[in-house]
Scaffold this motif. Structure first.
Motif, PDB file in Angstrom:
ATOM      1  N   LYS A  49      -1.889   6.244   4.949  1.00 57.75           N
ATOM      2  CA  LYS A  49      -2.292   4.890   5.739  1.00 57.75           C
ATOM      3  C   LYS A  49      -3.279   5.028   6.046  1.00 57.75           C
ATOM      4  O   LYS A  49      -4.348   4.196   6.465  1.00 57.75           O
ATOM      5  N   THR A  50      -3.479   5.966   6.933  1.00 59.97           N
ATOM      6  CA  THR A  50      -4.829   6.242   7.702  1.00 59.97           C
ATOM      7  C   THR A  50      -6.510   6.294   7.088  1.00 59.97           C
ATOM      8  O   THR A  50      -6.801   4.988   6.826  1.00 59.97           O
ATOM      9  N   MET A  53      -7.196   3.700   4.852  1.00 57.84           N
ATOM     10  CA  MET A  53      -8.285   2.269   5.463  1.00 57.84           C
ATOM     11  C   MET A  53      -9.021   2.922   5.753  1.00 57.84           C
ATOM     12  O   MET A  53     -10.109   1.740   5.957  1.00 57.84           O
ATOM     13  N   GLN A  93      -5.548   2.549  15.818  1.00 63.52           N
ATOM     14  CA  GLN A  93      -4.648   2.177  17.021  1.00 63.52           C
ATOM     15  C   GLN A  93      -4.442   2.474  18.700  1.00 63.52           C
ATOM     16  O   GLN A  93      -3.770   1.157  19.037  1.00 63.52           O
ATOM     17  N   ASP A 170      -4.876  -1.068  12.229  1.00 65.36           N
ATOM     18  CA  ASP A 170      -3.762   0.483  12.489  1.00 65.36           C
ATOM     19  C   ASP A 170      -2.464  -0.103  13.715  1.00 65.36           C
ATOM     20  O   ASP A 170      -2.918   0.601  14.680  1.00 65.36           O
ATOM     21  N   ALA A 201      -1.370  -2.205   8.692  1.00 66.14           N
ATOM     22  CA  ALA A 201      -0.703  -0.311   8.972  1.00 66.14           C
ATOM     23  C   ALA A 201       0.888  -1.319  10.108  1.00 66.14           C
ATOM     24  O   ALA A 201       0.617  -1.064  11.448  1.00 66.14           O
TER      25      ALA A 201
END
Length: 279
Positions: A49-50, A53, A93, A170, A201
């Motif tokens: 995911k990271t 992105m 995040q 995130d 996310a």
């Protein structure tokens, strides 16, 4: 919102990426974000995911394939990346990884100042972003004196001040209490109403079902994207993505089995919707 028929805001075509001396994270990936569609990006930890992105926002460069923004291939020079970042902004995040200036207002002004905008335009953008995140009163507050939720909002405000067409977040609700989560979701709704496309996310399948138009599930076999409700009902994909079935999907199945919900009807996405169906 209805499906957009125009070109994708951003798209990866045939993209491959691996970290040094590591296996491929992606190989031949095709992925796109359509304007006006709230997209939830889900998958297990370490599932990419990271990385995805950062590829979409230009923080990483695919080792094969291309990234396009509004149909135009991205150039990874100063001019090309500046152009991309006026279209796409990523908020990480942990807000402490993003906030660095002495005060909230100074931090939010950093991006617009780097665009070479006039002082008046920078002030206008900062005021607009602070108002959008409901933190106007924190403009002069030192960033180290903010609560965690305030730091989250300040980090998002810094991205919003760039007026991106696509905002990638995130795990934006991680670490927030229920009231903080609801306030942030209301803020995202206002941003979307103003024309900003949002990608989130998250590990929270219930939040994804409630909030998103589309869901993208990252599995070892690649990424599957589709309308949120039917995609998040795919137990095979959820298993491969390391996720559980959303409670709303499970409740809809039970209601249909008992004849309380038509097969074609939309299932509940919130406790309030479930109460309305069963009351």
């Amino acid at each position: 919102m209805s499906e957009s028929t125009g070109p994708a805001l951003v798209a990866l075509r045939g993209a491959s990426f691996a970290y040094e001396e590591g296996p491929d994270v992606f190989a031949g990936l095709d992925f796109e974000v359509r304007e006006g569609r709230a997209l939830a990006l889900l998958g297990r930890n370490g599932g990419g995911k990271t990385t995805l992105m950062r590829l979409l926002s230009g923080g990483l460069r695919p080792q094969a394939g291309t990234l396009t923004a509004e149909g135009v291939p991205v150039a990874y020079d100063r001019k090309g990346l500046t152009r991309l970042r006026t279209t796409v902004q990523l908020v990480v995040q942990d807000p402490d990884d993003q906030l660095f200036a002495a005060s909230v207002g100074q931090d939010v002004s950093f991006g617009p100042l780097n665009l070479g905008l006039s002082d008046a335009e920078v002030r206008s953008r900062v005021a607009e972003a602070l108002a959008a995140l409901d933190i106007t009163g924190l403009a002069d507050r030192p960033t180290h004196l903010l609560s965690y939720g305030q730091r989250k909002r300040a980090a998002i405000a810094g991205a919003v001040a760039m007026r991106p067409r696509l905002l990638i977040l995130d795990e934006p609700t991680a670490g927030l209490d229920p009231d903080g989560q609801e306030r942030l979701l209301a803020t995202l709704d206002r941003l979307r109403a103003g024309g900003t496309t949002v990608v989130m996310a998250t590990h929270d399948v219930d939040l994804a079902l409630r909030w998103s138009d589309d869901a993208a599930l990252l599995t070892t076999a690649g990424v599957h994207t589709g309308p949120a409700a039917p995609t998040l009902a795919r137990t095979d994909l959820l298993r491969r993505a390391g996720l559980r079935l959303p409670w709303g999907v499970a409740a809809a199945g039970l209601l249909r089995a008992r004849g309380m919900l038509a097969e074609s009807a939309t299932g509940p996405r919130t406790p309030e919707e479930l109460a309305a169906l069963t009351g």
